[in-house]
Design a protein around this motif. Sequence first.
Motif, PDB file in Angstrom:
ATOM      1  N   GLY A  19     -49.683  12.301  13.219  1.00 24.36           N
ATOM      2  CA  GLY A  19     -48.917  11.268  13.892  1.00 24.36           C
ATOM      3  C   GLY A  19     -47.971  11.664  15.047  1.00 24.36           C
ATOM      4  O   GLY A  19     -48.250  12.699  15.650  1.00 24.36           O
ATOM      5  N   ASP A  20     -46.967  11.045  15.677  1.00 25.63           N
ATOM      6  CA  ASP A  20     -46.265  11.276  16.715  1.00 25.63           C
ATOM      7  C   ASP A  20     -45.255  12.406  16.950  1.00 25.63           C
ATOM      8  O   ASP A  20     -44.555  12.735  15.742  1.00 25.63           O
ATOM      9  CB  ASP A  20     -45.424   9.941  16.911  1.00 25.63           C
ATOM     10  CG  ASP A  20     -46.143   8.790  17.714  1.00 25.63           C
ATOM     11  OD1 ASP A  20     -47.597   9.019  17.544  1.00 25.63           O
ATOM     12  OD2 ASP A  20     -45.627   7.717  17.999  1.00 25.63           O
ATOM     13  N   GLY A  69     -50.887  16.374  16.234  1.00 26.27           N
ATOM     14  CA  GLY A  69     -50.136  15.435  16.986  1.00 26.27           C
ATOM     15  C   GLY A  69     -50.632  15.937  18.321  1.00 26.27           C
ATOM     16  O   GLY A  69     -51.592  16.903  18.578  1.00 26.27           O
ATOM     17  N   ASN A 122     -49.110  10.740  22.655  1.00 26.48           N
ATOM     18  CA  ASN A 122     -49.483  10.323  21.543  1.00 26.48           C
ATOM     19  C   ASN A 122     -50.527   9.710  21.436  1.00 26.48           C
ATOM     20  O   ASN A 122     -51.301   9.536  20.638  1.00 26.48           O
ATOM     21  CB  ASN A 122     -48.170   9.709  20.851  1.00 26.48           C
ATOM     22  CG  ASN A 122     -46.960  10.761  20.623  1.00 26.48           C
ATOM     23  OD1 ASN A 122     -47.136  11.876  19.687  1.00 26.48           O
ATOM     24  ND2 ASN A 122     -45.896  10.430  21.058  1.00 26.48           N
ATOM     25  N   THR A 149     -49.829   5.722  14.469  1.00 26.51           N
ATOM     26  CA  THR A 149     -51.069   6.217  15.033  1.00 26.51           C
ATOM     27  C   THR A 149     -52.264   4.910  14.930  1.00 26.51           C
ATOM     28  O   THR A 149     -53.010   5.005  15.933  1.00 26.51           O
ATOM     29  CB  THR A 149     -51.629   7.533  14.231  1.00 26.51           C
ATOM     30  OG1 THR A 149     -50.520   8.413  14.397  1.00 26.51           O
ATOM     31  CG2 THR A 149     -52.704   7.963  14.685  1.00 26.51           C
ATOM     32  N   SER A 155     -54.896   5.274  19.642  1.00 28.77           N
ATOM     33  CA  SER A 155     -54.922   6.238  18.876  1.00 28.77           C
ATOM     34  C   SER A 155     -55.416   5.807  17.512  1.00 28.77           C
ATOM     35  O   SER A 155     -55.294   6.720  16.411  1.00 28.77           O
ATOM     36  CB  SER A 155     -53.471   6.817  18.587  1.00 28.77           C
ATOM     37  OG  SER A 155     -52.317   5.873  18.444  1.00 28.77           O
ATOM     38  N   GLY A 159     -56.284   7.910  13.410  1.00 33.14           N
ATOM     39  CA  GLY A 159     -55.440   7.511  12.109  1.00 33.14           C
ATOM     40  C   GLY A 159     -56.621   7.222  11.109  1.00 33.14           C
ATOM     41  O   GLY A 159     -56.674   7.618  10.019  1.00 33.14           O
TER      42      GLY A 159
END
Length: 307
Positions: A19-20, A69, A122, A149, A155, A159
């Motif tokens: 994730g971010d 990330g 991201n 995500t 994005s 995910g």
Amino acid sequence: MTGGPVPAGPGAGRVVVVGDVVTDVVAVLAAAPATGSDTPARIRFTGGGQAANTAAWLAAQRVPVTLVGAVGGDDAGRARVAELTGLGVDCAVTRHPDAPTGTVIVLAAAGERTMVTERGANLRLSAADVDAALAGTPDARHLHLSAYTLLDAASRGAGLRALAAAHERGLTTSVDAASAAPLRRVGAAAFLSWVRDVDLLLANADEAAVLAGGVEAVAQARALTPMARRVVVKRGAAGAVWADRAGTLVEVPARRVDVVDVTGAGDAFAAGLLAAWVGGAAPVAALERAGELGAVAVATVGARPAG
């Protein structure tokens, strides 16, 4: 609550967090914002991002953790990766020279926070990034996905691939529902279809209301167990609820602590929960560990454990 995080011990295997990674500009306001005027505040620039924060709190508990990330090719991106590495996080973080590192402005006041977000690099996280990171972590035991995500179309592929790849490799999985407003935008039905049958779904009260309706945490948690094997609803100062498909229902009160800044408290909670549960703890012990780290987080400014 005093002291730092309690080590999780050797039972917790490597956790891969996806994730971010962002820069948080945290303003702890002295009063409600004065629209069109000035409001005194304590302002701090610090590392943030739900996934990065959770990874940092896992590392603080001595859990082996890899963060997957993306950052920009800027000074902020280099600083964010350096911070995380210094905290003990293994970073599988891709740099994108043509995109800025994500930034979030956090306004914290009266026990609540409002966030203004630019996700930046991201949005460039890809399925290939996820596959490469998992190929490099043969000791991984669990994959934790920040739903930010999933909640952005740019994005989302990363995910979805993270959850699919984890299943292929026999890892357990967890998803943090991330934020109520973007959940509303994508819709509960779509989101729940993306995370169906994850081993653990975490949601705060607002997120649970989007996903399950109602206002009562026990009913929400139970309503979500057909979609996720285990569900934890975080209720802030009211504690947390665990429900699972085996019929287990656990409620644990929150620890009492003077609240300074709630930024990252949910991320610390998630890290405590995962460290305990992946290490074999029962639901009560896992929720208690989660509450302990959440209490540490709200007593300090910023979203990360002390270095």
